[in-house]
Scaffold this motif. Sequence first.
Motif, PDB file in Angstrom:
ATOM      1  N   GLY A  39     112.319  50.445  23.015  1.00 19.52           N
ATOM      2  CA  GLY A  39     111.464  49.282  23.199  1.00 19.52           C
ATOM      3  C   GLY A  39     112.110  48.038  22.627  1.00 19.52           C
ATOM      4  N   ALA A  82     108.302  45.893  24.894  1.00 21.22           N
ATOM      5  CA  ALA A  82     107.470  46.254  23.749  1.00 21.22           C
ATOM      6  C   ALA A  82     106.810  45.013  23.147  1.00 21.22           C
ATOM      7  CB  ALA A  82     108.315  46.965  22.688  1.00 21.22           C
ATOM      8  N   ARG A  87     103.328  47.878  20.085  1.00 22.41           N
ATOM      9  CA  ARG A  87     104.446  48.656  19.551  1.00 22.41           C
ATOM     10  C   ARG A  87     104.019  49.990  18.947  1.00 22.41           C
ATOM     11  NH1 ARG A  87     107.445  43.483  16.797  1.00 22.41           N
ATOM     12  NH2 ARG A  87     105.377  43.345  15.862  1.00 22.41           N
ATOM     13  N   LEU A  90     103.072  52.487  21.714  1.00 20.71           N
ATOM     14  CA  LEU A  90     104.230  52.956  22.472  1.00 20.71           C
ATOM     15  C   LEU A  90     104.938  54.094  21.737  1.00 20.71           C
ATOM     16  CD1 LEU A  90     105.731  49.546  23.686  1.00 20.71           C
ATOM     17  CD2 LEU A  90     104.740  51.320  25.143  1.00 20.71           C
ATOM     18  N   ILE A  99     111.887  51.522  18.589  1.00 12.01           N
ATOM     19  CA  ILE A  99     111.633  50.120  18.913  1.00 12.01           C
ATOM     20  C   ILE A  99     112.526  49.245  18.057  1.00 12.01           C
ATOM     21  CG2 ILE A  99     109.956  48.238  18.706  1.00 12.01           C
ATOM     22  CD1 ILE A  99     107.808  50.115  19.683  1.00 12.01           C
TER      23      ILE A  99
END
Length: 275
Positions: A39, A82, A87, A90, A99
């Motif tokens: 991400g 993202a 976040r 995810l 991420i």
Amino acid sequence: MKSTRIGLAAAAAVLALTASACGSDDGGEGSGGDGIKIGIKFDQPGLGLKKGSDYAGMDVDVAKYVAKQLGHDEGDIQWVQAPSAQRENLLSTGQVDMIVATYSITDERKTKVSFAGPYFVAGQDLLVRADDSSITGPDSLDGKKLCSVTGSTSAQKVKDEVAGVNLREFGTYSECVTALVSGGVDALTTDDTILAGYAAQDQYKGKLKVVGQPFSQENYGIGLKKGDTATCQKVTDAITKMVTDGDWQTIVDANLGPAGYKPPAGNPPTPDACS
């Protein structure tokens, strides 16, 4: 002959099914093969920016470096947008493996996410026109028009400290930059890395500058699913190697250097223990 033809047809069917099964594990987008889903931001120049089918920025280069240390070629990476508010979700739902998106490490976030890093220490700063010497920090914003995005905590922080500042809120930082160049506002505030990314864009070179007096500290970490300490340690080792080998400095200079940006004190940081 009939039984032979049937036998050959059956064998062909088995081979086709086998080939299909093997083909589904090719590591491509959305597969569970050798790929890795990372991400990033898609709209932050100098950090994470999607340009057509290409991705560029400091976070993108850091992600590529870490992925390589984990055994993934650049072609193995599936980039996933993202947004800040998404976040944690995810990561927890497995939509991404990690991420790298100006993701500040905070105690509250650490209850939901495992962090490797920090890999960069940023600070809140101000972006002004290159020929403006009247703004040298938050204390010189009295009577000035300050821009940030709607609901931004960084803008509110300045407003709380400088009663005389005139806060203008737009939907995106890009709108703020446009207003700054045209003279509609006097300054823009957010993380200094984001500001430097905008100042480094070709259309703004020589027109904007980062004041260079950060007044907060933001430790950017690489977010991982909560409790995945094994991967966290591997990512931490990769960050340490990136700094030691000099690649960290190369990445920062390439993406933020064109804006004349110099990383604030604390860089390059020493990663914390995984939690």
